[in-house]
Scaffold this motif. Structure first.
Motif, short mmCIF file in Angstrom:
data_model
loop_
_atom_site.label_atom_id
_atom_site.label_comp_id
_atom_site.label_asym_id
_atom_site.label_seq_id
_atom_site.Cartn_x
_atom_site.Cartn_y
_atom_site.Cartn_z
N SER A 17 107.29 88.37 76.90
CA SER A 17 107.90 87.02 77.05
C SER A 17 107.62 86.45 76.12
N LEU A 18 107.88 84.69 75.65
CA LEU A 18 108.17 84.32 74.70
C LEU A 18 108.61 83.04 75.27
N ARG A 19 108.17 81.51 74.95
CA ARG A 19 108.56 80.14 75.25
C ARG A 19 108.00 79.69 74.14
N LEU A 20 109.66 79.51 73.79
CA LEU A 20 109.62 78.06 72.91
C LEU A 20 110.12 76.83 73.56
N SER A 21 109.46 76.05 72.51
CA SER A 21 109.24 74.44 72.23
C SER A 21 110.04 74.34 72.10
N CYS A 22 110.90 72.84 71.91
CA CYS A 22 111.13 72.01 70.89
C CYS A 22 110.69 70.75 70.79
N ALA A 23 110.59 69.55 70.52
CA ALA A 23 109.83 68.34 70.14
C ALA A 23 110.99 67.67 69.57
N ALA A 24 111.41 66.82 70.14
CA ALA A 24 112.15 65.41 69.60
C ALA A 24 112.58 64.49 69.61
N SER A 25 112.52 63.56 68.57
CA SER A 25 111.76 62.31 68.19
C SER A 25 113.19 61.81 68.42
N SER A 27 114.64 57.67 71.37
CA SER A 27 115.10 57.11 72.24
C SER A 27 116.02 57.66 72.76
N LEU A 28 116.52 58.22 72.26
CA LEU A 28 118.23 58.60 72.79
C LEU A 28 117.75 59.81 73.82
N PHE A 29 116.97 60.46 73.67
CA PHE A 29 116.44 61.93 73.18
C PHE A 29 117.37 62.45 74.58
N SER A 30 117.21 61.64 76.06
CA SER A 30 117.45 62.02 77.24
C SER A 30 119.58 61.69 77.58
N THR A 31 119.56 61.35 76.25
CA THR A 31 120.97 61.01 76.95
C THR A 31 121.58 62.43 75.98
N TYR A 32 120.89 63.14 75.57
CA TYR A 32 121.66 64.46 74.67
C TYR A 32 122.25 65.47 75.57
N ILE A 33 122.62 66.34 75.02
CA ILE A 33 123.00 67.94 75.42
C ILE A 33 121.91 68.57 74.39
N ILE A 34 120.66 69.32 74.94
CA ILE A 34 119.99 69.94 74.16
C ILE A 34 119.88 70.90 74.14
N GLY A 35 119.43 72.39 72.92
CA GLY A 35 119.83 73.49 73.47
C GLY A 35 119.74 74.23 72.34
N TRP A 36 119.61 75.39 72.41
CA TRP A 36 118.99 76.80 71.31
C TRP A 36 120.84 77.84 71.08
N TYR A 37 120.54 77.48 69.44
CA TYR A 37 121.17 78.69 68.82
C TYR A 37 120.38 79.84 68.19
N ARG A 38 121.18 80.91 68.06
CA ARG A 38 120.51 81.87 67.65
C ARG A 38 121.08 82.47 65.88
N THR A 77 110.97 67.02 74.87
CA THR A 77 110.92 68.29 74.80
C THR A 77 112.17 69.03 75.55
N VAL A 78 112.28 70.22 75.46
CA VAL A 78 113.06 71.44 75.98
C VAL A 78 112.22 72.14 75.27
N TYR A 79 112.35 73.86 76.40
CA TYR A 79 111.92 74.88 76.50
C TYR A 79 113.03 75.67 76.50
N LEU A 80 112.62 76.78 76.53
CA LEU A 80 113.63 78.14 76.77
C LEU A 80 111.86 79.34 76.54
N GLN A 81 112.27 79.38 77.79
CA GLN A 81 111.81 80.91 78.40
C GLN A 81 112.35 82.21 78.35
N MET A 82 111.62 82.96 77.58
CA MET A 82 112.70 84.53 77.45
C MET A 82 111.68 85.60 77.83
#
Length: 114
Positions: A17-25, A27-38, A77-82
């Motif tokens: 397992s791994l957990r990825l984190s994504c920290a965003a700057s 003030s509008l973070f909460s309005t966005y769809i946030i995700g992960w590509y690879r 912050t958004v997390y991806l638990q893998m």
């Protein structure tokens, strides 16, 4: 736009397992769809998972049941638990904002190998 910085990648054995984190700057973070590509070597970038501002997740079929995406709007912050990682999960993982993406992080390497 938001600026995105990923962390948490590394080398892990199959089944681990791994957990990825994504920290965003921004003030509008909460309005966005946030995700992960690879992007794996020799392949196109693909959506792994994203999550709406209200917490509704979307997963690719290849990771459904193994990966879990979550967000903490108070920490921008958004997390991806893998979990149950496979060799085919080896790729550079990018944090994104928007659907389709309008902002990208620099990427973090995930390598699944024994």
């Amino acid at each position: 736009q938001v600026q995105l910085v990923e962390s948490g990648g590394g080398l892990v054995q199959p089944g681990g397992s791994l957990r990825l984190s994504c920290a965003a700057s921004g003030s509008l973070f909460s309005t966005y769809i946030i995700g992960w590509y690879r992007q794996a070597p020799g392949k196109q970038r693909e959506l792994v998972a994203d999550i709406t501002r209200d917490g509704g997740p979307k997963y690719s079929d290849s990771v459904k049941g193994r990966f879990s995406i979550s967000r903490d709007n108070t920490k921008n912050t958004v997390y991806l638990q893998m979990n149950s990682l496979k060799s085919e999960d080896t790729a550079v993982y990018y944090c994104i904002a928007g659907r389709p993406p309008t902002s990208w992080g620099q990427g973090t390497q995930v390598t699944v190998s024994s």
